[in-house]
Write an enzyme that holds these catalytic residues in place. Structure first.
Site, PDB file in Angstrom:
ATOM      1  CG  ASN A  33     -10.701  -0.903   3.188  1.00 41.71           C
ATOM      2  OD1 ASN A  33     -10.592  -0.688   1.970  1.00 41.71           O
ATOM      3  ND2 ASN A  33     -10.546   0.046   4.092  1.00 41.71           N
ATOM      4  CG  HIS A  83      -8.358   2.685  15.586  1.00 39.91           C
ATOM      5  ND1 HIS A  83      -7.919   3.792  16.275  1.00 39.91           N
ATOM      6  CD2 HIS A  83      -8.216   2.988  14.268  1.00 39.91           C
ATOM      7  CE1 HIS A  83      -7.529   4.715  15.413  1.00 39.91           C
ATOM      8  NE2 HIS A  83      -7.702   4.256  14.181  1.00 39.91           N
ATOM      9  N   GLY A 120       0.862  -1.196   0.000  1.00 38.42           N
ATOM     10  CA  GLY A 120       0.000   0.000   0.000  1.00 38.42           C
ATOM     11  C   GLY A 120       0.891   1.235   0.000  1.00 38.42           C
ATOM     12  CG  ASN A 173      -8.958   2.502  10.018  1.00 35.16           C
ATOM     13  OD1 ASN A 173      -8.796   1.864  11.046  1.00 35.16           O
ATOM     14  ND2 ASN A 173      -8.517   3.737   9.836  1.00 35.16           N
ATOM     15  NE  ARG A 207      -4.824  10.547  16.791  1.00 33.78           N
ATOM     16  CZ  ARG A 207      -5.394   9.899  15.798  1.00 33.78           C
ATOM     17  NH1 ARG A 207      -6.355   9.023  16.019  1.00 33.78           N
ATOM     18  NH2 ARG A 207      -5.021  10.138  14.544  1.00 33.78           N
ATOM     19  CB  THR A 220       1.215   4.063  -4.413  1.00 30.97           C
ATOM     20  OG1 THR A 220      -0.008   3.327  -4.256  1.00 30.97           O
ATOM     21  CG2 THR A 220       2.209   3.259  -5.221  1.00 30.97           C
TER      22      THR A 220
HETATM   23  N1  LIG Z   1      -5.203   2.219  11.915  1.00 31.85           N
HETATM   24  C1  LIG Z   1      -4.915   3.504  11.864  1.00 31.85           C
HETATM   25  O1  LIG Z   1      -4.624   4.113  12.893  1.00 31.85           O
HETATM   26  C2  LIG Z   1      -4.933   4.207  10.555  1.00 31.85           C
HETATM   27  C3  LIG Z   1      -5.427   3.580   9.448  1.00 31.85           C
HETATM   28  N2  LIG Z   1      -5.481   4.209   8.257  1.00 31.85           N
HETATM   29  C4  LIG Z   1      -6.029   3.459   7.134  1.00 31.85           C
HETATM   30  O2  LIG Z   1      -4.991   3.145   6.218  1.00 31.85           O
HETATM   31  C5  LIG Z   1      -5.567   2.961   4.915  1.00 31.85           C
HETATM   32  C6  LIG Z   1      -4.794   3.774   3.888  1.00 31.85           C
HETATM   33  O3  LIG Z   1      -4.967   5.160   4.132  1.00 31.85           O
HETATM   34  P1  LIG Z   1      -4.309   6.243   3.132  1.00 31.85           P
HETATM   35  O4  LIG Z   1      -2.904   5.880   2.853  1.00 31.85           O
HETATM   36  O5  LIG Z   1      -4.637   7.570   3.672  1.00 31.85           O
HETATM   37  O6  LIG Z   1      -5.171   5.988   1.815  1.00 31.85           O
HETATM   38  P2  LIG Z   1      -4.732   6.255   0.279  1.00 31.85           P
HETATM   39  O7  LIG Z   1      -5.988   6.276  -0.535  1.00 31.85           O
HETATM   40  O8  LIG Z   1      -3.812   7.405   0.196  1.00 31.85           O
HETATM   41  O9  LIG Z   1      -3.911   4.939  -0.086  1.00 31.85           O
HETATM   42  C7  LIG Z   1      -4.530   3.699  -0.230  1.00 31.85           C
HETATM   43  C8  LIG Z   1      -3.551   2.701  -0.770  1.00 31.85           C
HETATM   44  O10 LIG Z   1      -4.249   1.465  -0.930  1.00 31.85           O
HETATM   45  C9  LIG Z   1      -4.042   0.994  -2.246  1.00 31.85           C
HETATM   46  N3  LIG Z   1      -5.236   0.263  -2.710  1.00 31.85           N
HETATM   47  C10 LIG Z   1      -6.478   0.770  -2.864  1.00 31.85           C
HETATM   48  N4  LIG Z   1      -7.282  -0.188  -3.353  1.00 31.85           N
HETATM   49  C11 LIG Z   1      -6.527  -1.308  -3.485  1.00 31.85           C
HETATM   50  C12 LIG Z   1      -6.787  -2.610  -3.953  1.00 31.85           C
HETATM   51  N5  LIG Z   1      -8.001  -2.965  -4.425  1.00 31.85           N
HETATM   52  N6  LIG Z   1      -5.776  -3.520  -3.937  1.00 31.85           N
HETATM   53  C13 LIG Z   1      -4.547  -3.166  -3.489  1.00 31.85           C
HETATM   54  N7  LIG Z   1      -4.247  -1.920  -3.049  1.00 31.85           N
HETATM   55  C14 LIG Z   1      -5.227  -1.010  -3.056  1.00 31.85           C
HETATM   56  C15 LIG Z   1      -3.809   2.240  -3.105  1.00 31.85           C
HETATM   57  O11 LIG Z   1      -3.123   1.914  -4.299  1.00 31.85           O
HETATM   58  C16 LIG Z   1      -2.973   3.055  -2.150  1.00 31.85           C
HETATM   59  O12 LIG Z   1      -1.622   2.613  -2.183  1.00 31.85           O
HETATM   60  C17 LIG Z   1      -7.043   3.365   5.045  1.00 31.85           C
HETATM   61  O13 LIG Z   1      -7.846   2.212   5.231  1.00 31.85           O
HETATM   62  C18 LIG Z   1      -7.041   4.215   6.301  1.00 31.85           C
HETATM   63  O14 LIG Z   1      -8.294   4.266   6.919  1.00 31.85           O
HETATM   64  C19 LIG Z   1      -5.007   5.479   8.077  1.00 31.85           C
HETATM   65  C20 LIG Z   1      -4.495   6.157   9.161  1.00 31.85           C
HETATM   66  C21 LIG Z   1      -4.424   5.579  10.488  1.00 31.85           C
HETATM   67  O1  LIG Z   2      -9.412   8.351  11.326  1.00 27.73           O
HETATM   68  C1  LIG Z   2      -9.059   7.669  10.340  1.00 27.73           C
HETATM   69  O2  LIG Z   2      -9.813   7.254   9.457  1.00 27.73           O
HETATM   70  C2  LIG Z   2      -7.612   7.293  10.286  1.00 27.73           C
HETATM   71  C3  LIG Z   2      -7.299   6.693  11.602  1.00 27.73           C
HETATM   72  O3  LIG Z   2      -7.694   5.586  11.898  1.00 27.73           O
HETATM   73  C4  LIG Z   2      -6.722   7.557  12.624  1.00 27.73           C
HETATM   74  O4  LIG Z   2      -5.983   8.498  12.312  1.00 27.73           O
HETATM   75  O5  LIG Z   2      -6.997   7.306  13.798  1.00 27.73           O
END
Ligand SMILES: NC(=O)C1=CN([C@@H]2O[C@H](COP(=O)(O)OP(=O)(O)OC[C@H]3O[C@@H](n4cnc5c(N)ncnc54)[C@H](O)[C@@H]3O)[C@@H](O)[C@H]2O)C=CC1
Ligand SMILES: O=C([O-])CC(=O)C(=O)O
Length: 314
Positions: free
Chosen positions: A98, A178, A8, A123, A154, A10
């Site tokens: 997802n 979460h 992921g 997520n 946080r 990119t």
């Molecule tokens: N657990 C946590 O604390 C956090 C979780 N997240 C989660 O991380 C994930 C990514 O967030 P971002 O980078 O901001 O999103 P983004 O949209 O910038 O990146 C998503 C990535 O997933 C890839 N992707 C999308 N569909 C796909 C598929 N069908 N097969 C393979 N790869 C695929 C894209 O190519 C890209 O590399 C989200 O689910 C977000 O909610 C984000 C921040 C904190």
């Molecule tokens: O809020 C979101 O979707 C991303 C995340 O999980 C966080 O930053 O806690």
């Protein structure tokens, strides 16, 4: 030395997280993985990160790939692939879409890197951790999620600010989902080793406001800045460092629990766990009755949603 793969890469979070990870002294190889069709993007990113290593005076090999089998020999695989939420959405709204992305990734990781430790970030992270555990065929100690670690950090920062103490003096923990049903363990919160309820300023502590702020951090950042990047990115890097350093720190991550907390379990959920080179090991804990009720309800929520999602994936 260790190879860390980011699936992921990119995406906004994956690409940012690769930066602190590449700077961890025990990491000598970072593999940026993405979907076929993203080769140029990945190559550009790898080149830029290589320059960043040069600028920092460190030598870490940075490579990129869209071939699943290249994750073989990884020590840690961080998964950030999948859709992020948009303003107004709950993380749970992303669950089915997802899960459909994570299932084949988990199958591939289980096939090509069965000895790796997998950190789920996508997520809703607790549900995605369960999906990854099921479809990778790996052991619970090997597959965990970022869980409530970031939420705990946080809250820690808010408490440090309120009591005017250095953040390292504060120990606190949020367990459970979460998401909306997360549970702060005020009973386990200390400053300089002293329970906060024994400190004079405790009576005025705005606990509800603080928790509201923690719960809405993600949506606030997404609304104003599009995505949460630095907080989770550095939290991911801390976990990578903890694993590779075999540090045995107790961090609150999403792990599969059978019954470690007052016989509550059968879900992947945020709990205190010992984190080391072999993986994550939930620590059996006792908590206060009101906290237990809230945790039981959080586990019930995540177990039910996970069950529905796993059924739909079959
Ligand atoms: N657990 C946590 O604390 C956090 C979780 N997240 C989660 O991380 C994930 C990514 O967030 P971002 O980078 O901001 O999103 P983004 O949209 O910038 O990146 C998503 C990535 O997933 C890839 N992707 C999308 N569909 C796909 C598929 N069908 N097969 C393979 N790869 C695929 C894209 O190519 C890209 O590399 C989200 O689910 C977000 O909610 C984000 C921040 C904190
Ligand atoms: O809020 C979101 O979707 C991303 C995340 O999980 C966080 O930053 O806690």
């Amino acid at each position: 030395m260790a190879k860390v793969t980011i699936i992921g890469a990119t995406g906004r979070l994956g690409s940012f997280a690769s930066h602190p990870i590449a700077g961890i002294p025990r990491v000598d190889e970072v593999l940026l993985m993405g979907r076929p069709g993203r080769e140029n993007l990945l190559a550009g990113l790898a080149h830029d990160l290589t320059d960043s290593c040069a600028a920092r005076g460190i030598w870490t090999e940075i490579s990129s790939s869209t071939r699943e089998e290249d994750c073989a020999d990884s020590d840690i695989i961080v998964i950030t692939a999948g859709a992020p939420r948009h303003e107004g959405q709950d993380r749970i709204d992303l669950a089915l879409a997802n899960a459909r992305i994570i299932r084949p990734i988990a199958e591939s990781v289980g096939r090509h890197a069965p000895n790796a430790i997998v950190m789920m970030v996508t997520n809703p992270v607790d549900v995605m951790t369960a999906v990854a555990l099921r479809y990778s065929g790996m052991e619970p100690k090997q597959v965990f999620g970022l869980g409530t670690h970031l939420d705990s950090m946080r809250l820690k920062a808010l408490i440090a600010d309120y009591f005017h103490v250095h953040v390292s003096e504060v120990h606190t923990r949020i367990i459970g989902e979460h998401g909306e049903s997360m549970v702060p363990l005020w009973s386990a919160t200390t400053i300089g080793g002293i329970r906060i309820s024994n400190l004079p300023a405790f009576s005025g502590l705005p606990m509800d406001e603080m928790m509201q702020r923690v719960k809405s951090s993600g949506s606030f950042i997404i609304k104003n800045n599009g995505a949460t990047i630095y907080g989770p990115g550095d939290a991911i890097a801390t976990l990578v460092e903890t694993i590779l350093g075999n540090e045995n720190r107790i961090l609150t991550v999403s792990s599969y629990i059978k019954s470690e907390v007052h016989n509550v379990g059968d879900a992947c959920i945020g709990v205190p766990a010992r984190v080391n080179r072999r993986g994550v090991f939930p620590v059996p804990i006792r908590i206060e009755e009101s906290e237990l009720d809230a945790f039981r309800s959080s586990v019930g929520k995540i177990r039910a949603i996970t069950g529905e999602i796993l059924e739909k994936l079959e």
